[in-house]
Design a protein around this motif. Structure first.
Motif, PDB file in Angstrom:
ATOM      1  N   ARG A 251       0.935  -1.424   0.166  1.00 18.74           N
ATOM      2  CA  ARG A 251      -0.232  -0.002  -0.204  1.00 18.74           C
ATOM      3  C   ARG A 251       0.781   0.808   0.082  1.00 18.74           C
ATOM      4  O   ARG A 251       1.650   1.829   0.535  1.00 18.74           O
ATOM      5  N   ALA A 252       0.596   1.917  -1.427  1.00 24.27           N
ATOM      6  CA  ALA A 252       1.553   3.532  -0.571  1.00 24.27           C
ATOM      7  C   ALA A 252       1.106   3.771  -1.944  1.00 24.27           C
ATOM      8  O   ALA A 252      -0.156   3.544  -2.977  1.00 24.27           O
ATOM      9  N   MET A 253       1.871   5.183  -2.553  1.00 23.12           N
ATOM     10  CA  MET A 253       1.239   5.715  -3.601  1.00 23.12           C
ATOM     11  C   MET A 253       1.729   5.411  -4.684  1.00 23.12           C
ATOM     12  O   MET A 253       2.537   4.276  -5.501  1.00 23.12           O
ATOM     13  N   PRO A 254       0.609   6.460  -6.025  1.00 17.97           N
ATOM     14  CA  PRO A 254       1.428   5.441  -7.626  1.00 17.97           C
ATOM     15  C   PRO A 254       2.636   5.354  -8.188  1.00 17.97           C
ATOM     16  O   PRO A 254       3.067   4.170  -8.170  1.00 17.97           O
ATOM     17  N   LYS A 255       3.430   6.138  -8.184  1.00 13.79           N
ATOM     18  CA  LYS A 255       4.684   6.443  -8.565  1.00 13.79           C
ATOM     19  C   LYS A 255       5.749   5.053  -7.345  1.00 13.79           C
ATOM     20  O   LYS A 255       6.662   4.781  -7.780  1.00 13.79           O
ATOM     21  N   GLU A 256       5.464   4.824  -6.090  1.00  9.20           N
ATOM     22  CA  GLU A 256       6.076   3.842  -5.641  1.00  9.20           C
ATOM     23  C   GLU A 256       6.110   2.748  -5.799  1.00  9.20           C
ATOM     24  O   GLU A 256       5.962   1.425  -6.151  1.00  9.20           O
ATOM     25  N   LEU A 257       4.504   2.636  -6.480  1.00 15.04           N
ATOM     26  CA  LEU A 257       3.763   1.165  -6.655  1.00 15.04           C
ATOM     27  C   LEU A 257       4.363   0.415  -7.781  1.00 15.04           C
ATOM     28  O   LEU A 257       4.831  -0.922  -8.273  1.00 15.04           O
ATOM     29  N   ARG A 258       4.968   1.986  -8.397  1.00 14.85           N
ATOM     30  CA  ARG A 258       6.129   1.523 -10.261  1.00 14.85           C
ATOM     31  C   ARG A 258       7.260   0.820  -9.742  1.00 14.85           C
ATOM     32  O   ARG A 258       7.541   0.042 -10.414  1.00 14.85           O
ATOM     33  N   ASP A 259       8.033   1.985  -8.602  1.00 19.68           N
ATOM     34  CA  ASP A 259       9.181   1.672  -8.323  1.00 19.68           C
ATOM     35  C   ASP A 259       9.457   0.054  -8.114  1.00 19.68           C
ATOM     36  O   ASP A 259      10.183  -0.735  -8.132  1.00 19.68           O
ATOM     37  N   VAL A 260       8.276  -0.155  -6.424  1.00 22.99           N
ATOM     38  CA  VAL A 260       8.246  -1.740  -6.755  1.00 22.99           C
ATOM     39  C   VAL A 260       7.932  -2.747  -7.594  1.00 22.99           C
ATOM     40  O   VAL A 260       8.461  -3.652  -7.364  1.00 22.99           O
ATOM     41  N   GLU A 261       7.058  -2.044  -8.319  1.00 21.84           N
ATOM     42  CA  GLU A 261       7.034  -3.478  -9.723  1.00 21.84           C
ATOM     43  C   GLU A 261       7.890  -3.764 -10.114  1.00 21.84           C
ATOM     44  O   GLU A 261       8.511  -4.720 -11.284  1.00 21.84           O
ATOM     45  N   ALA A 262       8.874  -2.436 -10.701  1.00 23.30           N
ATOM     46  CA  ALA A 262      11.011  -2.249 -11.649  1.00 23.30           C
ATOM     47  C   ALA A 262      11.016  -3.339 -10.654  1.00 23.30           C
ATOM     48  O   ALA A 262      11.964  -3.933 -11.395  1.00 23.30           O
ATOM     49  N   PHE A 263      11.511  -3.412  -9.333  1.00 24.62           N
ATOM     50  CA  PHE A 263      12.227  -4.339  -8.785  1.00 24.62           C
ATOM     51  C   PHE A 263      11.990  -5.967  -8.513  1.00 24.62           C
ATOM     52  O   PHE A 263      13.092  -6.309  -8.707  1.00 24.62           O
ATOM     53  N   LEU A 264      10.833  -5.824  -8.146  1.00 23.13           N
ATOM     54  CA  LEU A 264      10.344  -7.197  -8.587  1.00 23.13           C
ATOM     55  C   LEU A 264      10.852  -7.439  -9.951  1.00 23.13           C
ATOM     56  O   LEU A 264      10.778  -8.975  -9.728  1.00 23.13           O
ATOM     57  N   ARG A 265       9.855  -6.974 -10.862  1.00 22.87           N
ATOM     58  CA  ARG A 265      10.623  -7.341 -12.170  1.00 22.87           C
ATOM     59  C   ARG A 265      12.014  -7.632 -12.817  1.00 22.87           C
ATOM     60  O   ARG A 265      12.637  -8.385 -13.216  1.00 22.87           O
ATOM     61  N   SER A 266      13.019  -6.983 -11.939  1.00 25.35           N
ATOM     62  CA  SER A 266      14.885  -7.319 -12.174  1.00 25.35           C
ATOM     63  C   SER A 266      15.144  -8.517 -11.366  1.00 25.35           C
ATOM     64  O   SER A 266      16.072  -9.470 -10.970  1.00 25.35           O
TER      65      SER A 266
END
Length: 290
Positions: A251-266
């Motif tokens: 649960r976070a802000m949209p920009k932070e959720l995108r950063d989490v998605e990029a980290f998990l993808r890597s």
């Protein structure tokens, strides 16, 4: 009688020339048994090298990334200029919809002002700029674009990694030694006067240095620490990890959720990395012919 004698002489001369020409012509070289065996082995090795990789092996490998049709479609989208100075956000989205083939769906109560100056951009290019600058998240569904306000949101991610912890240790010790010769002599008195000498060998072992290395890898603990560093600890932000099911709730802000998605993808690319190894065994037998 003289013309009759010249004919046998000419015939004998022609026969002699013909025999001399046959003697100077060398027969073509014949292949030996060793050469034929070598050529046969080389031909068999070339045939074995043409063996195709089994389909089961190729299907087990990670498939190459498929071309993105959405990216190809964006190249053909209409382009326009978007210039606003402190304009209401709803007016900006209406202008983007007028210059593109998309319909925008805005949430109720969407407020705020926007100042942009964009030249020759597509609708999604403009949306990405608004998302980076003002935090307006969007979702494309066909020809409809759903705009979301910059508020706290909850997303669920899936991570396929077993619940395990790896621990290892390694010790390296360097030992040095030396060998020395020792000798001792003694003499005794008497009428004859004599002495004795004793020689020996002594080994000395000295411990030089010792290095110990210990590794402790806990994937889920490192993942929790990394996600907390990305999301932060501000009010309302929360991270829940389920190791047994491999589910992560953020649960976070949209920009932070995108950063989490990029980290998990890597991280997923590193975890699912595969290597195909191909081994060939060559047997060589030497004989007297080689």
């Amino acid at each position: 009688m003289k013309p009759m004698q010249r004919q046998p002489a000419l015939a004998a001369l022609a026969l002699a020339c013909l025999l001399a020409g046959c003697q100077t012509t060398q027969p073509p070289p014949q292949k030996t048994a060793t050469r034929a065996l070598i050529e046969a082995e080389m031909k068999a090795a070339a045939e074995r090298a043409k063996v195709k990789t089994p389909d089961a092996v190729m299907s087990a490998l990670v498939a190459p990334p498929a071309p993105d049709p959405a990216r190809a479609a964006r190249r053909n989208e209409p382009r326009f200029d978007l210039v606003f100075n402190n304009a209401p956000v709803s007016q900006v989205f209406e202008a983007i919809a007028a210059g593109s083939r998309y319909s925008f769906v805005l949430p109720p109560g969407l407020a705020g002002t926007v100042a942009v100056n964009l030249k020759n951009v597509t609708a999604q290019d403009a949306l990405e700029v608004l998302r980076e600058l003002y935090g307006f998240e969007y979702r494309v569904s066909g020809t409809r674009i759903f705009v979301q306000a910059a508020v706290l949101q909850t997303r669920i991610f899936q991570v396929a990694y077993p619940t395990a912890r790896r621990t290892g240790s390694a010790d390296t010790r360097v030992v040095s030694g030396s060998i020395s010769n020792t000798s001792s002599s003694s003499s005794g008195g008497g009428t004859s006067g004599g002495g004795s000498t004793t020689t020996g060998t002594t080994s000395v072992i000295t411990e030089g240095s010792q290095v110990s290395t210990t590794t402790d890898t806990d994937f889920w603990k490192e993942l929790d620490a990394s996600l907390k560093a990305i999301v932060g600890s501000d009010a309302g932000r929360q991270i829940v990890l389920s190791q047994h099911s491999g589910v992560i709730v953020v649960r976070a802000m949209p920009k932070e959720l995108r950063d989490v998605e990029a980290f998990l993808r890597s991280s997923k690319l590193s975890i699912e990395r595969q290597v195909m190894l191909e081994a060939k065994i060559v047997e060589v037998t030497l004989s007297e012919g080689f």
